[in-house]
Design a protein around this motif. Structure first.
Motif, short mmCIF file in Angstrom:
data_model
loop_
_atom_site.label_atom_id
_atom_site.label_comp_id
_atom_site.label_asym_id
_atom_site.label_seq_id
_atom_site.Cartn_x
_atom_site.Cartn_y
_atom_site.Cartn_z
N SER A 26 102.12 53.23 55.78
CA SER A 26 101.20 53.97 56.64
C SER A 26 100.37 52.98 57.45
CB SER A 26 100.30 54.88 55.81
OG SER A 26 99.54 54.14 54.89
N ALA A 27 99.95 53.42 58.63
CA ALA A 27 99.10 52.59 59.50
C ALA A 27 97.84 52.23 58.71
CB ALA A 27 98.75 53.34 60.77
N GLY A 28 97.41 50.99 58.82
CA GLY A 28 96.23 50.52 58.11
C GLY A 28 96.52 49.94 56.75
N SER A 29 97.75 50.01 56.29
CA SER A 29 98.13 49.49 54.98
C SER A 29 98.69 48.08 55.08
CB SER A 29 99.17 50.39 54.32
OG SER A 29 98.65 51.66 54.09
N GLN A 94 95.43 51.65 64.37
CA GLN A 94 95.62 52.48 65.55
C GLN A 94 97.06 52.70 65.96
OE1 GLN A 94 94.47 49.38 65.53
NE2 GLN A 94 95.38 48.23 67.19
N LEU A 95 98.04 52.23 65.18
CA LEU A 95 99.44 52.41 65.56
C LEU A 95 99.86 53.87 65.45
CD1 LEU A 95 101.52 49.48 64.03
CD2 LEU A 95 100.79 49.82 66.37
N ALA A 96 100.56 54.34 66.47
CA ALA A 96 101.13 55.69 66.44
C ALA A 96 102.28 55.69 65.43
CB ALA A 96 101.64 56.08 67.81
N PRO A 97 102.45 56.77 64.69
CA PRO A 97 103.55 56.82 63.71
C PRO A 97 104.91 56.71 64.38
CG PRO A 97 102.03 58.67 63.43
CD PRO A 97 101.64 57.98 64.69
N SER A 98 105.88 56.23 63.63
CA SER A 98 107.26 56.18 64.11
C SER A 98 107.76 57.60 64.34
CB SER A 98 108.16 55.51 63.07
OG SER A 98 107.75 54.18 62.84
N GLU A 100 111.11 59.96 66.82
CA GLU A 100 112.36 59.84 67.56
C GLU A 100 112.17 58.99 68.81
OE1 GLU A 100 113.89 63.68 68.52
OE2 GLU A 100 114.03 64.28 66.43
N ASN A 101 110.93 58.97 69.34
CA ASN A 101 110.64 58.26 70.59
C ASN A 101 110.03 56.88 70.39
OD1 ASN A 101 111.53 60.52 72.04
ND2 ASN A 101 109.52 61.47 71.86
N VAL A 102 109.58 56.58 69.17
CA VAL A 102 108.91 55.30 68.93
C VAL A 102 109.42 54.71 67.62
CG1 VAL A 102 106.70 54.17 68.50
CG2 VAL A 102 106.81 56.07 70.10
N SER A 103 109.84 53.45 67.66
CA SER A 103 110.22 52.75 66.43
C SER A 103 109.59 51.36 66.45
CB SER A 103 111.74 52.66 66.29
OG SER A 103 112.29 51.88 67.31
N TYR A 104 109.41 50.80 65.26
CA TYR A 104 108.79 49.48 65.12
C TYR A 104 109.73 48.57 64.36
CZ TYR A 104 104.49 51.93 66.34
OH TYR A 104 103.54 52.67 66.99
N ARG A 105 109.62 47.26 64.69
CA ARG A 105 110.39 46.28 63.92
C ARG A 105 109.68 44.93 63.95
NH1 ARG A 105 114.20 43.44 67.74
NH2 ARG A 105 113.96 44.56 69.68
N PHE A 106 109.95 44.17 62.90
CA PHE A 106 109.48 42.79 62.84
C PHE A 106 110.58 41.95 63.45
CE2 PHE A 106 107.07 44.59 59.24
CZ PHE A 106 105.79 44.23 59.65
N GLN A 107 110.21 41.12 64.41
CA GLN A 107 111.14 40.23 65.10
C GLN A 107 110.83 38.81 64.64
OE1 GLN A 107 111.88 41.19 69.25
NE2 GLN A 107 111.39 39.07 69.75
N THR A 108 111.74 38.22 63.89
CA THR A 108 111.52 36.89 63.30
C THR A 108 112.39 35.86 64.00
OG1 THR A 108 111.11 37.98 61.18
CG2 THR A 108 111.51 35.62 61.13
N ARG A 109 111.80 34.67 64.24
CA ARG A 109 112.53 33.57 64.86
C ARG A 109 112.31 32.30 64.03
NH1 ARG A 109 110.01 36.45 68.14
NH2 ARG A 109 108.17 35.16 68.31
N LEU A 110 113.40 31.59 63.78
CA LEU A 110 113.36 30.28 63.15
C LEU A 110 113.70 29.29 64.24
CD1 LEU A 110 112.97 29.09 60.29
CD2 LEU A 110 115.44 29.26 59.99
N ILE A 124 110.73 48.85 60.50
CA ILE A 124 109.77 49.38 59.55
C ILE A 124 109.33 50.75 60.05
CG2 ILE A 124 107.80 48.17 60.57
CD1 ILE A 124 106.88 47.98 57.48
N LEU A 125 109.23 51.69 59.15
CA LEU A 125 108.82 53.05 59.48
C LEU A 125 107.32 53.15 59.27
CD1 LEU A 125 109.81 55.93 60.20
CD2 LEU A 125 109.94 56.34 57.75
N ILE A 126 106.57 53.47 60.33
CA ILE A 126 105.12 53.63 60.25
C ILE A 126 104.82 55.13 60.12
CG2 ILE A 126 102.90 53.23 61.39
CD1 ILE A 126 104.35 50.63 60.74
N THR A 127 104.10 55.49 59.06
CA THR A 127 103.74 56.89 58.83
C THR A 127 102.27 57.09 59.13
OG1 THR A 127 103.27 56.47 56.49
CG2 THR A 127 105.51 57.16 57.06
N SER A 128 101.83 58.34 59.22
CA SER A 128 100.42 58.66 59.47
C SER A 128 99.57 58.17 58.30
CB SER A 128 100.21 60.16 59.63
OG SER A 128 100.98 60.62 60.72
N ALA A 129 98.37 57.72 58.61
CA ALA A 129 97.46 57.21 57.57
C ALA A 129 96.96 58.30 56.68
CB ALA A 129 96.28 56.49 58.21
#
Length: 129
Positions: A26-29, A94-98, A100-110, A124-129
């Motif tokens: 959830s957002a804020g966690s 303040q992130l909007a939950p994931s 169908e129109n919004v998705s989030y991901r961690f982008q890692t670079r070495l 990562i799936l962001i749910t409502s707080a």
């Protein structure tokens, strides 16, 4: 010589994988996990590890949300060497939950000494707080 040529084509280079303890938060966690770094066919000198949180909206470009971490290092990773680097991140409130129109991901670079880059993407799936 062959291994060096394959390395230039990014075949057999070390790689990174972010392994999260959970795929939904959830957002804020706080989300925890570890970066798993595994050596390739030849030893490489690592300069840094970077991770960003990005938002994807269909039919639009990927949007930068937050710089999660940058770990500067001067380390040589040997052939088939493996290591783990702890990961903890507090998801912004303040992130909007994931959806169908919004998705989030961690982008890692070495990033290696010769500025070669190895990428990893973890949704990562962001749910409502």
């Amino acid at each position: 010589m062959l291994k060096k040529c394959l390395s230039l084509m990014k075949v057999g280079i070390p790689h990174v994988n972010l392994v999260l303890e959970c795929e939904s938060i959830s957002a804020g966690s706080k989300v925890c996990g570890a970066f798993h770094v595994k050596g390739g066919w030849i030893k490489q000198h690592i300069k840094r590890l970077e991770c960003d949180l990005v938002r994807e909206v269909p039919e639009k470009s990927t949007e930068f949300v937050d710089a999660v971490t940058t770990i500067l290092m001067s380390r040589t990773i040997e052939v088939n060497d493996e290591s783990q680097i702890p990961f903890t991140y507090h998801v912004p409130d303040q992130l909007a939950p994931s959806s169908e129109n919004v998705s989030y991901r961690f982008q890692t670079r070495l990033v290696f000494k010769d500025d070669m880059i190895c990428n990893d993407h973890d949704e990562i799936l962001i749910t409502s707080a």
